[in-house]
Write an enzyme that holds these catalytic residues in place. Structure first.
Site, mmCIF file in Angstrom:
data_model
loop_
_atom_site.group_PDB
_atom_site.id
_atom_site.type_symbol
_atom_site.label_atom_id
_atom_site.label_comp_id
_atom_site.label_asym_id
_atom_site.label_seq_id
_atom_site.Cartn_x
_atom_site.Cartn_y
_atom_site.Cartn_z
ATOM 1 N N CYS A 130 0.937 -1.072 -0.216
ATOM 2 C CA CYS A 130 -0.019 0.168 -0.110
ATOM 3 C C CYS A 130 0.811 1.206 -0.011
ATOM 4 C CB CYS A 130 -0.955 0.082 1.299
ATOM 5 S SG CYS A 130 -2.015 1.303 1.378
ATOM 6 N N CYS A 133 -0.371 4.260 2.095
ATOM 7 C CA CYS A 133 -0.411 3.972 3.390
ATOM 8 C C CYS A 133 1.071 4.420 3.928
ATOM 9 C CB CYS A 133 -0.525 2.562 3.990
ATOM 10 S SG CYS A 133 -2.195 1.922 3.282
ATOM 11 N N ASP A 134 2.092 3.504 3.062
ATOM 12 C CA ASP A 134 3.493 3.660 3.863
ATOM 13 C C ASP A 134 4.393 4.564 2.910
ATOM 14 O OD1 ASP A 134 2.612 1.443 5.383
ATOM 15 O OD2 ASP A 134 3.040 -0.059 3.956
#
Ligand SMILES: Cc1cc2nc3c(=O)[nH]c(=O)nc-3n(C[C@H](O)[C@H](O)[C@H](O)COP(=O)(O)OP(=O)(O)OC[C@H]3O[C@@H](n4cnc5c(N)ncnc54)[C@H](O)[C@@H]3O)c2cc1C
Length: 248
Positions: A130, A133-134
């Site tokens: 992701c 997300c990261d």
């Protein structure tokens, strides 16, 4: 006895719960992770009709509240198997078992994992599925994106605004030594492993069903991304949820 056990608290499962609950059915939703499904990781959803711009998490919080408002119980348990006893189904989880007159399968998909060779190559370096997300964790650092489809292109474009360098490699290419993190975008697989022998699956593991959401096993229905279909989006998952609940 429970009227329907729904497996998965994503858009498909929660929409099915809204329709079944509103029709007076006793509904239990089993969810192995967080409620809301895969879209909760998306910062913005712009194509859900009637809701111009909303985060995936906010959208799904509303849908979950709506389902609970019609009496749905959401329980955090992973489903490991289903037994077909004709008039009723036994759903086995990591915490216990449930008997229900019907089951709706709404487990969605998950990212395809790195090959063993690439995972070994990545070693101790973080592997992310992701970028949204990261990605921010690698500001100013070199990263690598694995994959060759449209999602990989989108991930590369996103990371180019953050990382110092974005390498692009294909499935099974060696991972560059100086990349500090590996972002994987090599497609998705349905979460249907525990269904083998119970309902018909296609060669990629999707549950075979048409627009009526009926599987090969009477009393077991399927909704959302884990069904054989051409378009996997929130609105089609919601549509399936309504159709599957309408079959109960
Ligand atoms: C990065 C990304 C961005 C996207 N953006 C959009 C967008 O902007 N607009 C749009 O319309 N669509 C978008 N999509 C697609 C959309 O997210 C999916 O079509 C939709 O979430 C499918 O809903 P679902 O309920 O079928 O599955 P999911 O959302 O995947 O939900 C399935 C649920 O089942 C649970 N589960 C799985 N196995 C088990 C088990 N054994 N026991 C219990 N629970 C289980 C999972 O934990 C999950 O919560 C996006 C997808 C991705 C990956």
């Amino acid at each position: 006895m429970i009227d329907v056990v729904i497996i998965g608290a994503g858009m498909a499962g929660l929409t099915a719960a809204i329709y079944a609950g509103r029709a007076g059915k006793k509904v239990v939703v089993l969810e192995s992770n967080v409620k809301g499904g895969e879209i909760v990781e998306s910062t913005i959803v712009s194509n859900y009709p009637g809701v111009p711009d909303i985060s995936g998490a906010d959208l799904m919080e509303t849908v979950a509240k709506q389902a609970e408002g019609f009496g749905t119980q959401i329980k955090y348990e992973e489903v490991l198997g289903i037994e077909d006893h004709g008039e009723y189904k036994k759903v086995k989880t990591d915490e216990g078992e449930y008997e229900a007159k019907a089951v709706i399968l709404a487990m969605g998909t998950e990212p395809r994992r790195l090959s063993e060779k690439q995972a070994a190559d990545a070693g101790k370096r973080p592997v992310s599925y992701c970028a949204v997300c990261d990605g921010a964790l690698y500001e100013g650092k070199p990263v690598v994106v694995v994959g060759s489809g449209n999602t990989a292109k989108y991930v590369m474009k996103y990371l180019e605004g953050i990382a110092s360098k974005v390498y692009h490699i294909h499935h099974d290419d060696p991972i560059p030594e100086d990349a500090e993190a590996v972002f994987v975008a090599i497609g998705r697989v349905p979460n249907t492993g525990f269904l083998k022998g119970l309902v018909e699956l296609d060669s990629n593991g999707y549950v075979v069903a048409g627009e009526d959401c009926k599987t090969s096993c009477p009393g077991i229905f399927v909704a959302g991304d884990c069904r054989t279909k051409t378009t996997r989006q929130l609105v089609t998952a919601a549509g399936d949820g309504a159709v599957a609940a309408g079959q109960l």
